[in-house]
Design an enzyme around this catalytic site. Structure first.
Site, short mmCIF file in Angstrom:
data_model
loop_
_atom_site.label_atom_id
_atom_site.label_comp_id
_atom_site.label_asym_id
_atom_site.label_seq_id
_atom_site.Cartn_x
_atom_site.Cartn_y
_atom_site.Cartn_z
N PRO A 156 27.71 2.37 60.19
CA PRO A 156 26.78 1.48 59.58
C PRO A 156 25.75 1.78 58.75
O PRO A 156 25.02 2.67 58.83
CB PRO A 156 25.94 0.87 60.88
CG PRO A 156 26.94 1.23 61.92
CD PRO A 156 27.57 2.56 61.73
N GLN B 283 27.60 -4.52 63.72
CA GLN B 283 26.21 -4.20 64.46
C GLN B 283 25.25 -5.03 64.45
O GLN B 283 24.61 -5.43 63.36
CB GLN B 283 25.81 -2.80 64.01
CG GLN B 283 24.53 -1.89 64.41
CD GLN B 283 24.01 -0.86 63.83
OE1 GLN B 283 23.40 -1.06 62.73
NE2 GLN B 283 24.27 0.28 64.32
N TYR C 153 14.09 0.09 65.57
CA TYR C 153 14.10 -1.26 65.34
C TYR C 153 13.45 -2.03 66.97
O TYR C 153 13.23 -1.24 67.70
CB TYR C 153 15.39 -1.73 64.85
CG TYR C 153 15.52 -1.02 63.65
CD1 TYR C 153 14.71 -1.47 62.55
CD2 TYR C 153 16.67 -0.39 63.30
CE1 TYR C 153 14.93 -0.78 61.27
CE2 TYR C 153 16.96 0.25 61.99
CZ TYR C 153 16.03 -0.14 60.90
OH TYR C 153 16.42 0.38 59.88
#
Length: 767
Positions: free
Chosen positions: A414, A492, A574
């Site tokens: 990603p 994702q 995150y």
């Protein structure tokens, strides 16, 4: 260039060398040979015939440098060397041999004698049984002080404020011994005792002599009672434990004692006219045979730069600039090797050939490609055990996760593109992901796709929180499935948490938007960059429920959009990662505190997404296995996190690290994150995806064949070359179904012809 042969004339240096080991003696000899007018004195606290350790291994590269710089020393060494090509690995009664490695060794005592003789012939004064004057006195009375006084360097301690040493003591104990016969190969032997795993490192250094190093974890050493043994008792115990390897012969010591290896790193290597070389400046674990090699190469570089540079400060600066990258690379390899032996018991269940391959490639310097050149028969057998059809590289073997079979082991990692509008992927994403799907990877992953508008990192991030976004993603997955059948495409899912509402990367990474900021939420009200970033709101019960529903709604849209695999983003600081790390989760309710509490919300989200995601499609989780900051997630906690997700149904763990706090200090280097994946895979038996500076197909083959990972995810290499996988196949001569060239591209399936390139000239020519 010897004095008198060039145009420059300089006053002859008065040189003091502290320490009469190989590095100090060789530095003294070179400096005197290059300018006979120099006054060179070596202080050695021990007697001429005192030495510690037994055999010394030198590489062909080091010998080449010695040959260029001092043919007399090289000739003397050549006459003494014992040479061999094989490595024997003995594990659970099976001996595996790999050939073609090329070693040369001689006794440490004989090496010192050769260097003593050379120094005397050149006029170097060696003061045996003499403590060197204090560092400040030497610096005041000499023009150059070469500190070759070893790992316990008094010179380094005297100027610790300048050199800024960092010394790490490791988890194994080891002892240097000698056997009265010559092994016919470099031998690694594993003993599984009632107290734990012990290992022997053995190699010949004379016609009837071998070095034997016995090593084990600290707790094994104590459990075996070796911490209470003197030299004689330790020697006898080791001889009994490894009686098979020794043929019943005894071992002998030489002031041998159990010790723990210490890695030495210094921020600076020189201070005024004083310079560190060898173990005083840096150490690298003996399992890659680097200590004497590094010291001798330091001496070569130091002498060369003193000869080449206009003055001493420039020479010392150039010496450090030249050697530091080489040493850093060696120390990274040595650290990987050291850590491999520290956690040796993790690999004991591997099949014998895979275990042997794993050991041989442990430092990441020796690779699948290197071993194939050295011993193709050995690598062929390892590949067959792995399940490679004839001629198929490991990276082109399939892997099944639930109902999805990946045709090869390459993943396009990603990568945030910051090119969406209102979360909608457009033509850029179609071309970006479509090109990489055409490029042959087994699995192409989207960037982090955000589950809400407030969960975006930047205004350019993609989402799956509207029907329009889902339809746009359907366009991408349809293209991949139609134009590159056999390539899987995964999504994702993530939420930015406290790292959201920032500018596009190229406009200022992690910088708040100049206007139009949206509110942030996180595990705790801690800004990512204090004084710069927005302070997020701590999620309460209603907020947690709302975020959980955003993830499940996004998962439903992902399924309808045609994705083959879904990944939950619990890494890089995150939102969900923010719950896992103790640096970012300061909650006092049931979602904080212990690791069990910190895992609670990410596991709730995982369960909710897994319930919405079709049962035959796999689900993975990306974690940050280290925060690279004090007080952050530990490797043990990373294993526990992976275990928890696996228990809840994760089909693979995507093991990344860092990006959780801005003050991190990662240990960057080639494949630097793979040891975390390796441990999770081999300790838990869970499939893993390895990431982090994996840049070559040789790395991919090596990691897979050693059993350190199941899939390899590459990011930057796929930005550089969208057809990285197809080119890897072409370069390896593979033309099978795991890397099919699209029909319109088939004419380019062979590498283009290239022009001639000449090899670089040797760096040092001091003759």
């Amino acid at each position: 260039m010897p004095a008198g042969t060039g145009e420059r004339t300089r006053p002859a240096l008065r040189v003091a060398v502290v320490g009469g080991g190989p590095g100090g003696l060789y530095a003294a000899a070179l400096l005197k040979r290059l300018d006979p007018a120099r006054s060179v004195t070596v202080w050695e606290r021990n007697a001429p015939d005192d030495t510690f350790g037994f055999g010394v291994v030198l590489s062909d590269e080091t010998l080449g440098g010695i040959e260029q710089a001092d043919p007399a020393v090289h000739r003397a060494l050549q006459a003494e060397f014992v040479r061999w090509d094989d490595i024997d690995i003995v594990h659970r009664g099976t001996t595996l041999t790999s050939g073609g490695h090329g070693f040369a060794a001689l006794g440490r005592r004989r090496l010192l004698e050769i260097l003593h003789e050379r120094c005397r012939s050149l006029g170097v004064r060696i003061r045996f049984r003499a403590e060197a004057p204090p560092p400040a006195e030497l610096a005041a009375t000499h023009d150059l002080v070469v500190a070759a006084d070893g790992v316990h360097s008094a010179t380094r301690r005297a100027h610790a404020d300048v050199f800024a040493p960092r010394i790490t003591t490791h988890r194994c104990r080891y002892i240097w011994l000698s056997a009265p016969f010559a092994f016919d190969a470099f031998r690694f032997e594993i003993a599984e005792t009632e107290h734990g795993v012990m290992q022997l490192h053995g190699y010949p250094y004379g016609p009837a002599a071998s070095t034997v190093i016995v090593e084990m974890r600290e707790e094994v050493w104590q459990a075996a009672g070796l911490d209470r043994c003197d030299e004689k008792e330790s020697t006898e115990r080791c001889a009994r434990i490894f009686a098979g390897a020794l043929g019943g012969r005894p071992l002998t010591g030489n002031n041998s004692a159990w010790t723990a290896f210490r890695t030495v790193v210094n921020d600076r290597w020189s201070h005024g006219n004083t310079v560190l070389i060898g173990d005083a400046a840096h150490t690298a674990h003996f399992s890659i045979g680097s200590g004497t090699k590094l010291a001798v190469e330091d001496a070569l570089a130091l002498a060369a730069n003193i000869e080449e540079q206009p003055d001493l400060p420039s020479a010392l600066e150039a010496y450090e600039s030249e050697r530091r990258p080489v040493v850093a690379s060696t120390q990274r390899a040595a650290a990987a090797s050291l850590e491999w032996f520290e956690q040796l018991d993790m690999y004991l269940g591997q099949p014998p050939r895979q275990f042997a391959f794993n050991l041989l490639t442990r430092s990441r310097r020796v690779t699948h490609g290197n071993l194939r050149l050295r011993d193709s028969g050995f690598t062929d057998t390892v590949e067959r055990d792995f399940g490679c059809p004839d001629g198929t590289p490991p990276m082109f073997t399939p892997l099944r996760l639930r109902g999805l079979e990946l045709r090869n082991r390459v993943v396009v990692s990603p990568m945030d593109m910051y090119s969406a509008h209102d979360g909608v992927p457009g033509d850029f994403h179609l071309v970006h992901l479509g090109a990489r799907a055409l490029g042959g990877a087994g699995l192409v992953m989207t960037e982090m796709v955000c589950v809400s508008a407030d969960g975006r990192i930047t205004p350019g991030c993609t989402g799956l929180y509207t029907g329009e976004q889902a339809a746009a993603w359907r366009r991408v997955t349809s293209f991949v499935h139609t134009q590159s059948p056999g390539t899987a495409v995964g999504v994702q899912l993530g939420h930015s948490g406290r790292k959201g509402s920032t500018r596009l990367m190229w406009d200022g990474m992690d910088e708040p938007l100049p206007e139009g900021n949206w509110p942030l939420s996180a595990a705790s009200p801690l800004p990512y960059r204090p004084g710069v970033s927005q302070i997020p709101a701590e999620l309460d019960g209603a907020g947690l429920a709302a975020v959980r529903e955003e993830f499940t709604a996004a998962a439903r849209r992902a399924a309808s959009a045609g994705f083959d695999l879904i990944e939950l983003h619990c890494a890089h600081g995150y939102l969900l990662s923010g719950f896992l790390s103790p640096l970012t989760n300061r909650r006092t309710d049931g979602y904080g505190g212990s690791l069990r509490g910190r895992l609670r919300f990410p596991l709730e989200v995982f369960d909710a997404v897994r319930a919405e995601w079709p049962g035959d499609r796999p689900m993975t989780v990306r974690i940050s296995a280290a925060d690279w900051a004090p007080g952050g997630t530990t490797p043990d906690e990373a294993v526990a996190i992976a275990r928890a997700f696996a228990a809840h149904g994760a089909d693979a763990i995507d093991v990344s690290t860092g990006q959780v706090v801005p003050g991190e200090k990662p240990a960057y280097g080639r494949s630097y994150q793979t040891p975390f994946a390796d441990r999770i895979r081999n300790e838990l038996g869970v499939p893993v995806i390895a990431v982090g500076a994996i840049s070559s197909w040789d790395d991919v083959n090596s990691l897979l064949l050693a059993g350190r990972t199941d899939l390899c995810a590459l990011a930057r290499p796929h930005l550089y070359d969208p057809h990285w996988t197809l080119h890897a196949a072409a370069e390896q001569g593979y033309t099978g179904p795991a890397a099919p060239w699209p029909l319109p591209y088939r004419a380019g399936s062979r590498p283009p012809m290239t022009g001639r390139t000449d090899a670089p000239k040797p760096r040092l020519t001091l003759m």
